[in-house]
Structures are given as structure tokens and as C-alpha cells.
Design an enzyme around this catalytic site. Structure first.
Site, PDB file in Angstrom:
ATOM      1  N   ASN A 118     137.032  21.717  78.320  1.00  7.86           N
ATOM      2  CA  ASN A 118     135.882  22.364  77.676  1.00  7.86           C
ATOM      3  C   ASN A 118     134.600  22.337  78.505  1.00  7.86           C
ATOM      4  OD1 ASN A 118     134.137  23.015  75.104  1.00  7.86           O
ATOM      5  ND2 ASN A 118     133.368  21.037  75.846  1.00  7.86           N
ATOM      6  N   HIS A 119     134.477  21.397  79.477  1.00  7.65           N
ATOM      7  CA  HIS A 119     133.207  21.225  80.187  1.00  7.65           C
ATOM      8  C   HIS A 119     132.875  22.436  81.061  1.00  7.65           C
ATOM      9  CE1 HIS A 119     136.295  20.046  83.097  1.00  7.65           C
ATOM     10  NE2 HIS A 119     135.451  20.497  84.007  1.00  7.65           N
ATOM     11  N   SER A 169     135.431  32.130  77.090  1.00  9.07           N
ATOM     12  CA  SER A 169     134.299  32.851  76.518  1.00  9.07           C
ATOM     13  C   SER A 169     134.597  34.343  76.501  1.00  9.07           C
ATOM     14  CB  SER A 169     133.089  32.582  77.415  1.00  9.07           C
ATOM     15  OG  SER A 169     132.068  33.525  77.222  1.00  9.07           O
ATOM     16  N   TYR A 182     129.370  32.498  86.247  1.00 10.63           N
ATOM     17  CA  TYR A 182     130.037  31.909  85.093  1.00 10.63           C
ATOM     18  C   TYR A 182     131.260  32.735  84.690  1.00 10.63           C
ATOM     19  CZ  TYR A 182     130.550  30.684  80.096  1.00 10.63           C
ATOM     20  OH  TYR A 182     131.037  30.313  78.865  1.00 10.63           O
ATOM     21  N   SER A 183     131.059  34.052  84.606  1.00 14.47           N
ATOM     22  CA  SER A 183     132.126  34.960  84.210  1.00 14.47           C
ATOM     23  C   SER A 183     133.321  34.860  85.167  1.00 14.47           C
ATOM     24  CB  SER A 183     131.561  36.377  84.185  1.00 14.47           C
ATOM     25  OG  SER A 183     132.524  37.287  83.760  1.00 14.47           O
ATOM     26  N   LYS A 186     135.440  31.869  84.409  1.00 16.95           N
ATOM     27  CA  LYS A 186     136.198  32.002  83.155  1.00 16.95           C
ATOM     28  C   LYS A 186     137.375  32.981  83.325  1.00 16.95           C
ATOM     29  CE  LYS A 186     133.924  29.176  80.408  1.00 16.95           C
ATOM     30  NZ  LYS A 186     134.548  27.900  79.990  1.00 16.95           N
ATOM     31  N   ILE A 217     127.568  30.711  70.527  1.00 21.02           N
ATOM     32  CA  ILE A 217     127.421  29.632  69.553  1.00 21.02           C
ATOM     33  C   ILE A 217     126.134  28.896  69.892  1.00 21.02           C
ATOM     34  CG2 ILE A 217     128.395  27.439  68.712  1.00 21.02           C
ATOM     35  CD1 ILE A 217     131.180  28.617  69.383  1.00 21.02           C
ATOM     36  N   ASP A 218     125.216  28.839  68.960  1.00 20.20           N
ATOM     37  CA  ASP A 218     123.918  28.210  69.220  1.00 20.20           C
ATOM     38  C   ASP A 218     124.059  26.698  69.238  1.00 20.20           C
ATOM     39  OD1 ASP A 218     121.334  27.416  69.444  1.00 20.20           O
ATOM     40  OD2 ASP A 218     120.625  28.398  67.609  1.00 20.20           O
ATOM     41  N   THR A 219     123.961  26.122  70.432  1.00 18.81           N
ATOM     42  CA  THR A 219     124.017  24.661  70.551  1.00 18.81           C
ATOM     43  C   THR A 219     122.663  24.143  71.043  1.00 18.81           C
ATOM     44  OG1 THR A 219     124.941  24.887  72.770  1.00 18.81           O
ATOM     45  CG2 THR A 219     126.512  24.565  70.992  1.00 18.81           C
TER      46      THR A 219
HETATM   47  N1  LIG Z   1     127.725  27.860  73.503  1.00 18.66           N
HETATM   48  C1  LIG Z   1     128.170  29.086  73.644  1.00 18.66           C
HETATM   49  O1  LIG Z   1     127.553  30.053  73.216  1.00 18.66           O
HETATM   50  C2  LIG Z   1     129.491  29.347  74.300  1.00 18.66           C
HETATM   51  C3  LIG Z   1     130.232  28.343  74.910  1.00 18.66           C
HETATM   52  N2  LIG Z   1     131.454  28.639  75.462  1.00 18.66           N
HETATM   53  C4  LIG Z   1     132.244  27.600  76.114  1.00 18.66           C
HETATM   54  O2  LIG Z   1     132.322  26.446  75.306  1.00 18.66           O
HETATM   55  C5  LIG Z   1     132.409  25.290  76.137  1.00 18.66           C
HETATM   56  C6  LIG Z   1     131.341  24.301  75.729  1.00 18.66           C
HETATM   57  O3  LIG Z   1     130.089  24.899  75.871  1.00 18.66           O
HETATM   58  P1  LIG Z   1     128.764  24.306  75.213  1.00 18.66           P
HETATM   59  O4  LIG Z   1     129.101  23.318  74.177  1.00 18.66           O
HETATM   60  O5  LIG Z   1     127.875  25.429  74.909  1.00 18.66           O
HETATM   61  O6  LIG Z   1     128.148  23.568  76.511  1.00 18.66           O
HETATM   62  P2  LIG Z   1     127.149  22.354  76.652  1.00 18.66           P
HETATM   63  O7  LIG Z   1     126.275  22.694  77.794  1.00 18.66           O
HETATM   64  O8  LIG Z   1     126.537  21.970  75.355  1.00 18.66           O
HETATM   65  O9  LIG Z   1     128.132  21.156  77.080  1.00 18.66           O
HETATM   66  C7  LIG Z   1     128.675  21.091  78.330  1.00 18.66           C
HETATM   67  C8  LIG Z   1     129.354  19.733  78.492  1.00 18.66           C
HETATM   68  O10 LIG Z   1     129.865  19.624  79.811  1.00 18.66           O
HETATM   69  C9  LIG Z   1     129.342  18.447  80.420  1.00 18.66           C
HETATM   70  N3  LIG Z   1     129.122  18.677  81.846  1.00 18.66           N
HETATM   71  C10 LIG Z   1     128.159  19.406  82.454  1.00 18.66           C
HETATM   72  N4  LIG Z   1     128.274  19.359  83.775  1.00 18.66           N
HETATM   73  C11 LIG Z   1     129.324  18.548  84.032  1.00 18.66           C
HETATM   74  C12 LIG Z   1     129.924  18.059  85.222  1.00 18.66           C
HETATM   75  N5  LIG Z   1     129.472  18.408  86.419  1.00 18.66           N
HETATM   76  N6  LIG Z   1     130.996  17.241  85.117  1.00 18.66           N
HETATM   77  C13 LIG Z   1     131.465  16.876  83.909  1.00 18.66           C
HETATM   78  N7  LIG Z   1     130.953  17.300  82.747  1.00 18.66           N
HETATM   79  C14 LIG Z   1     129.880  18.123  82.803  1.00 18.66           C
HETATM   80  C15 LIG Z   1     128.041  18.155  79.699  1.00 18.66           C
HETATM   81  O11 LIG Z   1     127.725  16.781  79.712  1.00 18.66           O
HETATM   82  P3  LIG Z   1     126.902  16.030  80.875  1.00 18.66           P
HETATM   83  O12 LIG Z   1     125.703  16.845  81.141  1.00 18.66           O
HETATM   84  O13 LIG Z   1     126.645  14.689  80.249  1.00 18.66           O
HETATM   85  O14 LIG Z   1     127.835  15.921  82.031  1.00 18.66           O
HETATM   86  C16 LIG Z   1     128.417  18.567  78.279  1.00 18.66           C
HETATM   87  O15 LIG Z   1     129.088  17.522  77.627  1.00 18.66           O
HETATM   88  C17 LIG Z   1     132.285  25.791  77.580  1.00 18.66           C
HETATM   89  O16 LIG Z   1     133.557  25.922  78.155  1.00 18.66           O
HETATM   90  C18 LIG Z   1     131.614  27.158  77.426  1.00 18.66           C
HETATM   91  O17 LIG Z   1     131.961  28.006  78.481  1.00 18.66           O
HETATM   92  C19 LIG Z   1     131.982  29.890  75.421  1.00 18.66           C
HETATM   93  C20 LIG Z   1     131.291  30.899  74.850  1.00 18.66           C
HETATM   94  C21 LIG Z   1     129.995  30.717  74.238  1.00 18.66           C
HETATM   95  C1  LIG Z   2     131.038  42.529  74.559  1.00 28.51           C
HETATM   96  C2  LIG Z   2     129.656  42.015  74.861  1.00 28.51           C
HETATM   97  C3  LIG Z   2     128.608  43.078  74.607  1.00 28.51           C
HETATM   98  C4  LIG Z   2     129.365  40.766  74.021  1.00 28.51           C
HETATM   99  C5  LIG Z   2     128.276  39.947  74.654  1.00 28.51           C
HETATM  100  C6  LIG Z   2     128.353  38.516  74.191  1.00 28.51           C
HETATM  101  C7  LIG Z   2     127.393  37.624  75.000  1.00 28.51           C
HETATM  102  C8  LIG Z   2     125.977  37.825  74.459  1.00 28.51           C
HETATM  103  C9  LIG Z   2     127.845  36.155  74.933  1.00 28.51           C
HETATM  104  C10 LIG Z   2     129.299  36.024  75.364  1.00 28.51           C
HETATM  105  C11 LIG Z   2     129.408  34.735  76.148  1.00 28.51           C
HETATM  106  C12 LIG Z   2     128.145  34.018  75.914  1.00 28.51           C
HETATM  107  C13 LIG Z   2     127.668  32.880  76.848  1.00 28.51           C
HETATM  108  C14 LIG Z   2     128.713  31.870  77.151  1.00 28.51           C
HETATM  109  O1  LIG Z   2     129.881  32.150  77.240  1.00 28.51           O
HETATM  110  C15 LIG Z   2     128.318  30.515  77.422  1.00 28.51           C
HETATM  111  C16 LIG Z   2     127.033  30.126  77.422  1.00 28.51           C
HETATM  112  C17 LIG Z   2     126.701  28.754  77.885  1.00 28.51           C
HETATM  113  C18 LIG Z   2     125.783  28.047  76.933  1.00 28.51           C
HETATM  114  O2  LIG Z   2     125.368  26.809  77.485  1.00 28.51           O
HETATM  115  C19 LIG Z   2     124.568  28.911  76.658  1.00 28.51           C
HETATM  116  C20 LIG Z   2     125.002  30.213  76.074  1.00 28.51           C
HETATM  117  C21 LIG Z   2     125.925  31.020  76.973  1.00 28.51           C
HETATM  118  C22 LIG Z   2     125.150  31.475  78.194  1.00 28.51           C
HETATM  119  C23 LIG Z   2     126.463  32.223  76.172  1.00 28.51           C
HETATM  120  C24 LIG Z   2     125.373  33.291  75.949  1.00 28.51           C
HETATM  121  C25 LIG Z   2     125.882  34.525  75.206  1.00 28.51           C
HETATM  122  C26 LIG Z   2     127.118  35.144  75.833  1.00 28.51           C
HETATM  123  C27 LIG Z   2     126.808  35.717  77.214  1.00 28.51           C
END
Ligand SMILES: NC(=O)C1=CN([C@@H]2O[C@H](COP(=O)(O)OP(=O)(O)OC[C@H]3O[C@@H](n4cnc5c(N)ncnc54)[C@H](OP(=O)(O)O)[C@@H]3O)[C@@H](O)[C@H]2O)C=CC1
Ligand SMILES: CC(C)CCC[C@@H](C)[C@H]1CC[C@H]2[C@@H]3C(=O)C=C4C[C@@H](O)CC[C@]4(C)[C@H]3CC[C@]12C
Length: 240
Positions: A118-119, A169, A182-183, A186, A217-219
Site C-alpha cells: 500500500n505504501h 489508483s 505517480y501514474s 501504478k 480518498i481525503d486523508t
Molecule cells: N488518498 C487517495 O486519494 C488515493 C490513494 N491511493 C493509494 O492508496 C495507497 C495509500 O495512500 P494514502 O493513504 O493516501 O497515502 P499516505 O500518504 O497517507 O500514506 C503513505 C504511507 O506510506 C508511507 N511511506 C511514505 N514513503 C515511504 C517510504 N519511502 N518507505 C516506506 N513507507 C513510506 C508513509 O509513512 P512514512 O512517511 O512514515 O514512511 C505512509 O504510511 C497508495 O498506494 C495510494 O497510491 C489511490 C488512489 C487515491
Molecule cells: C477519469 C478521471 C477524470 C478521474 C480523475 C480522478 C483523480 C482526480 C484522482 C484519481 C487518483 C487520485 C490521486 C491518487 O491516486 C493518489 C493520491 C495520493 C494522495 O496522497 C493525495 C491524493 C492523490 C494525489 C489522488 C488525487 C486525485 C486523483 C488524481
């Protein structure tokens, strides 16, 4: 909803169908006592997954870089009812660390049922700036460490007929602007793990691979300004 779950089952006597990963996610009992690694579990989605697993009574091993945060996550997991909880801290930029995490599971549990990858490493979400080294580094963290952990965990996962969960994603299925590095990482995950899934089917390997395609997902990571600016840029180009 996990995307693309499929379990190798050609000629298999295993009664479990291709949806084991899906049903285990919705039936808490199926996770009780299971040994699960969650990466990137110090914040965001990974942290929340660890809490869900804890509530379901799993053994959890969480990992990320920030030890102080992991300590708190482990404490909370214990409060929520985890069978056991522990952490290993380190950076996934280094594939040796990725392997070390899996070995920690082997040493403490003597096996593994589920690997949740997941990281993600830090990236920027804007116009591509031409930085090739950033892409190389991001591939190490977001892609190669996933491969390394899978390779190291596979003997144990075959033994347990376990599950691999890869968090991806929308940006790993349908590219949009402002996410080139990033893309790319993935999409790499999709290519590798979807190909591997086919091989598991051919070879009757009873390990499921689930690629999760998440939307936004708003985190708390993105501020409102970034989101509004993006929306404006994208609408200017595609809508107006
Ligand atoms: N939030 C979103 O909108 C979306 C998220 N995703 C995917 O969901 C997953 C989780 O995302 P999200 O919860 O938003 O991300 P966060 O940024 O909240 O969490 C990322 C995690 O990865 C860890 N991390 C960062 N850098 C490193 C490193 N170099 N080595 C080991 N661990 C690391 C961070 O901890 P630390 O800094 O302590 O290392 C943290 O625990 C990802 O795969 C993301 O691509 C997909 C689509 C949308
Ligand atoms: C078919 C398209 C028009 C849909 C567009 C959806 C866009 C807006 C969605 C799809 C994937 C999403 C990003 C994502 O995967 C992971 C992260 C990392 C997190 O730390 C912060 C948010 C971020 C940048 C998301 C931002 C919003 C993205 C670009």
C-alpha cells in the site's frame, strides 16, 4: 471494491472460488488469526486497513518509515483486538528493507497469509518537470519494493494459499494530467501483477492477486487550494 481478483483454480481441488479475497474482506471471521503485513500503515488508508484487520482479530505487522507513528498504530491495533501487533520501520526506497520486512514475518509467525502492499513514496502532482531521477526513485519505492516483497513472501503464501493485495489508483488505469511519475508507477504494478496472476492460473498456484483501483480518498494530504486549482485546469482543457 477490489478490481481484478482471480484465484488460480484450473483443475484445483480447492473448494474456494475466485472471490476469496473479496469475501474475506467482508466476512470478519475469515481474517481471524490470519497473519497479515500492511505497508504504508503509519497514516492514511494503510493505517485504517490495519485497524480493520485488528478488529477482525488478525495478527498484523505494520511498516513505514516513522517509528513514532507506527508505535501508536500498534498500540491502537492491540486495543481494537488484534491477535498480535508489531512494527518494523524503514524505507521502501531500499529493496533490501522490503525483503527484511517479509523475513520478520517469517521469523515471528513462521508463515504469512496476506500481503497488503500500500505504501507510496513522495511525489508531486503537477506538470511533469523533467526529473528522471525522481521517476527512478519513485519506481524503486512504489513498484520494485512491491515486487521484492512478493518474491520473498511467495513461498509462504503458496503454503498458506494466501492473498496478495496491491493498492493502486484510477491514475494506474486511466491516466490524467499532473500525475506522470505517480501514474507510471501504478501502471507498472498493473502490468506486473496482472501478468503474474495469469501465470498463477496456468500453474495452479492458489494465491490470489487483488489490484485495488481507488478514486480520490481525503486523508488530509491535499489542501482545498490544490484540488480547486486542479479542477480548474482540467475543466479548462476538457470541458470548456
Ligand atoms: N488518498 C487517495 O486519494 C488515493 C490513494 N491511493 C493509494 O492508496 C495507497 C495509500 O495512500 P494514502 O493513504 O493516501 O497515502 P499516505 O500518504 O497517507 O500514506 C503513505 C504511507 O506510506 C508511507 N511511506 C511514505 N514513503 C515511504 C517510504 N519511502 N518507505 C516506506 N513507507 C513510506 C508513509 O509513512 P512514512 O512517511 O512514515 O514512511 C505512509 O504510511 C497508495 O498506494 C495510494 O497510491 C489511490 C488512489 C487515491
Ligand atoms: C477519469 C478521471 C477524470 C478521474 C480523475 C480522478 C483523480 C482526480 C484522482 C484519481 C487518483 C487520485 C490521486 C491518487 O491516486 C493518489 C493520491 C495520493 C494522495 O496522497 C493525495 C491524493 C492523490 C494525489 C489522488 C488525487 C486525485 C486523483 C488524481
Amino acid at each position: 471494491n477490489p478490481y481484478g481478483t482471480q484465484r488460480g483454480r484450473k483443475g484445483s481441488s480447492d473448494a474456494r472460488g475466485p472471490c476469496t479475497a473479496l469475501s474475506s474482506a467482508s466476512s470478519p471471521e475469515m481474517l481471524r488469526g490470519k497473519r497479515v503485513i500492511v505497508t504504508g500503515a503509519s497514516s492514511g488508508i494503510g493505517e485504517q486497513m490495519a485497524y480493520h484487520l485488528a478488529r477482525m482479530g488478525a495478527h498484523v505487522l505494520v511498516t513505514a518509515r516513522t517509528e513514532a507513528k507506527l508505535q501508536k498504530v500498534v498500540e491502537r491495533c492491540r486495543e481494537l483486538g488484534a491477535a498480535s501487533a508489531r512494527f518494523v520501520s524503514g524505507s521502501m526506497e531500499d529493496t533490501a528493507f522490503a525483503e527484511e520486512v517479509v523475513k520478520e514475518a517469517e521469523n515471528t509467525w513462521g508463515g504469512l497469509d496476506m500481503l497488503i502492499l500500500n505504501h507510496i513514496g513522495h511525489s508531486y502532482f503537477n506538470y511533469f518537470d523533467g526529473d528522471v531521477d525522481h521517476i527512478r526513485k519513485l519506481l524503486e519505492t512504489n513498484f520494485l519494493s512491491y515486487v521484492a516483497m512478493t518474491v520473498t513472501a511467495l513461498p509462504m503464501l503458496k503454503e498458506s494459499e494466501g492473498n496478495i493485495v496491491v493498492v493502486s489508483s484510477v491514475a494506474g488505469k486511466a491516466p490524467g494530467p499532473f500525475a506522470a511519475p505517480y501514474s507510471a508507477t501504478k501502471f507498472a504494478l498493473d502490468g506486473f501483477f496482472s501478468s503474474l496472476r495469469h501465470e498463477f492460473i496456468i500453474e495452479n498456484v492458489n494465491v490470489s492477486i487483488t489490484l485495488c483501483i481507488l478514486g480520490y480518498i481525503d486523508t488530509g494530504k491535499l489542501n482545498q487550494e490544490t484540488l480547486t486549482t486542479w479542477k480548474a485546469k482540467i475543466e479548462d482543457t476538457f470541458v470548456n
